[in-house]
Design a protein around this motif. Structure first.
Motif, PDB file in Angstrom:
ATOM      1  N   THR B  43       1.136  -1.114   0.118  1.00  0.00           N
ATOM      2  CA  THR B  43      -0.525  -0.013  -0.300  1.00  0.00           C
ATOM      3  C   THR B  43       0.658   1.331   0.078  1.00  0.00           C
ATOM      4  O   THR B  43       1.231   1.543   0.941  1.00  0.00           O
ATOM      5  CB  THR B  43      -0.970   0.370   0.999  1.00  0.00           C
ATOM      6  OG1 THR B  43      -1.736  -1.216   1.066  1.00  0.00           O
ATOM      7  CG2 THR B  43      -2.343   1.200   0.950  1.00  0.00           C
ATOM      8  N   VAL B  45       0.314   4.922   0.344  1.00  0.00           N
ATOM      9  CA  VAL B  45       0.085   6.198   0.878  1.00  0.00           C
ATOM     10  C   VAL B  45       0.823   7.521   0.825  1.00  0.00           C
ATOM     11  O   VAL B  45       1.395   7.872   0.507  1.00  0.00           O
ATOM     12  CB  VAL B  45      -0.724   6.169   2.968  1.00  0.00           C
ATOM     13  CG1 VAL B  45      -1.493   7.361   2.851  1.00  0.00           C
ATOM     14  CG2 VAL B  45      -0.593   4.350   3.099  1.00  0.00           C
ATOM     15  N   ASP B  47       0.356  11.665   1.271  1.00  0.00           N
ATOM     16  CA  ASP B  47       0.217  12.271   2.072  1.00  0.00           C
ATOM     17  C   ASP B  47      -0.565  13.985   2.533  1.00  0.00           C
ATOM     18  O   ASP B  47       0.587  14.355   1.861  1.00  0.00           O
ATOM     19  CB  ASP B  47       0.480  11.948   3.761  1.00  0.00           C
ATOM     20  CG  ASP B  47      -0.249  12.973   4.693  1.00  0.00           C
ATOM     21  OD1 ASP B  47      -1.004  14.089   4.714  1.00  0.00           O
ATOM     22  OD2 ASP B  47      -0.055  12.779   5.985  1.00  0.00           O
ATOM     23  N   GLU B  77      -3.522   4.677  -1.692  1.00  0.00           N
ATOM     24  CA  GLU B  77      -4.455   5.449  -0.241  1.00  0.00           C
ATOM     25  C   GLU B  77      -3.707   6.844  -0.279  1.00  0.00           C
ATOM     26  O   GLU B  77      -3.068   7.776  -0.527  1.00  0.00           O
ATOM     27  CB  GLU B  77      -4.373   4.799   0.607  1.00  0.00           C
ATOM     28  CG  GLU B  77      -4.966   5.339   1.545  1.00  0.00           C
ATOM     29  CD  GLU B  77      -4.532   4.711   3.412  1.00  0.00           C
ATOM     30  OE1 GLU B  77      -4.792   3.763   3.508  1.00  0.00           O
ATOM     31  OE2 GLU B  77      -4.266   5.461   4.327  1.00  0.00           O
ATOM     32  N   ARG B  79      -4.602  10.590   1.480  1.00  0.00           N
ATOM     33  CA  ARG B  79      -4.688  11.229   2.725  1.00  0.00           C
ATOM     34  C   ARG B  79      -5.062  12.907   2.876  1.00  0.00           C
ATOM     35  O   ARG B  79      -4.142  13.069   2.069  1.00  0.00           O
ATOM     36  CB  ARG B  79      -3.984  10.393   3.752  1.00  0.00           C
ATOM     37  CG  ARG B  79      -4.295   9.117   4.522  1.00  0.00           C
ATOM     38  CD  ARG B  79      -3.391   9.288   5.459  1.00  0.00           C
ATOM     39  NE  ARG B  79      -2.864   7.143   5.781  1.00  0.00           N
ATOM     40  CZ  ARG B  79      -2.294   7.246   6.740  1.00  0.00           C
ATOM     41  NH1 ARG B  79      -1.623   7.990   6.734  1.00  0.00           N
ATOM     42  NH2 ARG B  79      -2.048   5.787   6.903  1.00  0.00           N
ATOM     43  N   LYS B  99      -8.036   4.685  -2.525  1.00  0.00           N
ATOM     44  CA  LYS B  99      -8.502   5.047  -1.333  1.00  0.00           C
ATOM     45  C   LYS B  99      -8.490   6.062  -0.603  1.00  0.00           C
ATOM     46  O   LYS B  99      -7.695   6.504  -0.637  1.00  0.00           O
ATOM     47  CB  LYS B  99      -8.005   3.714   0.046  1.00  0.00           C
ATOM     48  CG  LYS B  99      -9.080   2.174  -0.429  1.00  0.00           C
ATOM     49  CD  LYS B  99      -8.379   1.599   1.625  1.00  0.00           C
ATOM     50  CE  LYS B  99      -8.718   0.177   0.898  1.00  0.00           C
ATOM     51  NZ  LYS B  99      -8.094  -0.166   2.058  1.00  0.00           N
ATOM     52  N   LYS B 101      -8.807   8.093   3.017  1.00  0.00           N
ATOM     53  CA  LYS B 101      -8.968   8.773   4.152  1.00  0.00           C
ATOM     54  C   LYS B 101      -8.703  10.192   4.472  1.00  0.00           C
ATOM     55  O   LYS B 101      -8.211  10.686   4.691  1.00  0.00           O
ATOM     56  CB  LYS B 101      -7.556   7.954   5.167  1.00  0.00           C
ATOM     57  CG  LYS B 101      -7.779   6.248   4.608  1.00  0.00           C
ATOM     58  CD  LYS B 101      -8.402   5.736   5.894  1.00  0.00           C
ATOM     59  CE  LYS B 101      -8.910   3.731   5.052  1.00  0.00           C
ATOM     60  NZ  LYS B 101      -7.802   2.848   6.131  1.00  0.00           N
ATOM     61  N   GLY B 102     -10.007   9.671   5.676  1.00  0.00           N
ATOM     62  CA  GLY B 102      -9.724  11.656   6.220  1.00  0.00           C
ATOM     63  C   GLY B 102     -10.326  12.222   5.047  1.00  0.00           C
ATOM     64  O   GLY B 102     -10.256  12.428   4.364  1.00  0.00           O
ATOM     65  N   GLU B 104     -13.647  12.891   4.458  1.00  0.00           N
ATOM     66  CA  GLU B 104     -15.180  12.288   3.526  1.00  0.00           C
ATOM     67  C   GLU B 104     -15.553  12.891   2.814  1.00  0.00           C
ATOM     68  O   GLU B 104     -16.155  12.897   1.791  1.00  0.00           O
ATOM     69  CB  GLU B 104     -15.475  10.826   4.453  1.00  0.00           C
ATOM     70  CG  GLU B 104     -14.058  10.194   3.572  1.00  0.00           C
ATOM     71  CD  GLU B 104     -13.094   9.460   4.609  1.00  0.00           C
ATOM     72  OE1 GLU B 104     -13.706  10.831   6.430  1.00  0.00           O
ATOM     73  OE2 GLU B 104     -12.426   8.624   5.063  1.00  0.00           O
TER      74      GLU B 104
END
Lengths: 144, 111
Positions: B43, B45, B47, B77, B79, B99, B101-102, B104
């Motif tokens: 994965t 991520v 950010d 992902e 963020r 995905k 996250k945070g 949304e």
């Protein structure tokens, strides 16, 4: 088009490091109208896209001049013209299609989509071999 | 380099700072791709919480890294996307494949 109340002109070389300077310079000039931060960011983003297009597509590996004019008109209208003497666009309609990029790679092909999304009016004039002009217009609200 | 890369459990987390434009995206791309091949996490991520400006070059950066991590059979992902970042990302439909996250609420709020 009526005469602007105020206007600035900027000429810069098509080095990619100037993308940041161009958007900050235009937004600093436009900020004399007391608009919201959101509107100022809209202008910054649209200018960044247009200048990047001149650098990446207009001039490519060559270095040339980018001419920016920013005018402030009645009723809080901001009009920005970004012009280059680069290779021009063969098919403007195709170039403006979302997710279309003549270069591929990591270019998302969203430059014109973003310009349209963050301004009120977008006009593109281009002649292959001569260059491209992009005109962005945005009417901003006065903050109370 | 306005980028911090670290391993958080099984995830490779790349936190980007400052402005993402065509000029800065090149170095970010190289550094993130180098980390993907070094860590081989499943994965990745990305950010964005400390990103101060982003134009469509940010979307290109995300789409390119998505393709790259998929080649390793991994997933992406995102963020810390602000409403403004999300509005730009959504022009590409990236929210359908990555995905998020945070924030949304920003995914829904962005037109």
């Amino acid at each position: 088009m009526l005469k602007p109340q105020n206007e600035m002109k900027l000429i810069l070389k098509s080095h990619s490091v100037n993308e940041g300077f161009a958007r900050v310079a235009v937004s600093a000039f436009a900020a004399q109208i007391d608009m919201t931060l959101e509107e100022l960011s809209d202008i910054k983003t649209a200018v960044s896209e247009a200048v990047t297009n001149s650098i990446v597509h207009g001039y490519g590996r060559k270095i040339g001049n980018i001419y920016i004019t920013c005018g402030i008109y009645d009723n809080n209208l901001i009009r920005i013209k970004i012009r280059d003497n680069g290779c021009g666009i063969e098919d403007i309609k195709k170039a403006m299609e979302p997710m279309y990029s003549s270069l591929g790679g990591d270019r998302a092909g969203l430059g014109f989509s973003v310009m349209e999304c963050f301004t009120d009016k977008l006009k593109v004039y281009s002649k292959p071999g001569k260059g491209t002009s992009v005109i962005l217009e945005k009417r901003v609200s006065i903050k109370c | 380099m306005p980028l911090t890369v670290k391993k958080q459990g099984e995830k490779l987390v790349a936190s980007i700072r400052g402005d993402i434009d065509h000029h800065s995206a090149l170095a970010l791309r190289n550094a993130i791709d180098e980390a993907i091949s070094r860590f081989r996490s499943k994965t990745l991520v990305l950010d964005f919480s400390e990103v101060t400006f982003m134009d469509s070059s940010g979307v290109g950066l995300v789409l390119g890294r998505y393709r790259n991590i998929c080649a390793y059979g991994g997933e992406l992902e995102l963020r810390g996307l602000s409403l403004r970042h999300m509005k730009i990302m959504k022009l590409s439909g990236i929210e359908k494949i990555a995905k998020i996250k945070g924030g949304e609420e920003n995914v829904k709020a962005a037109k």
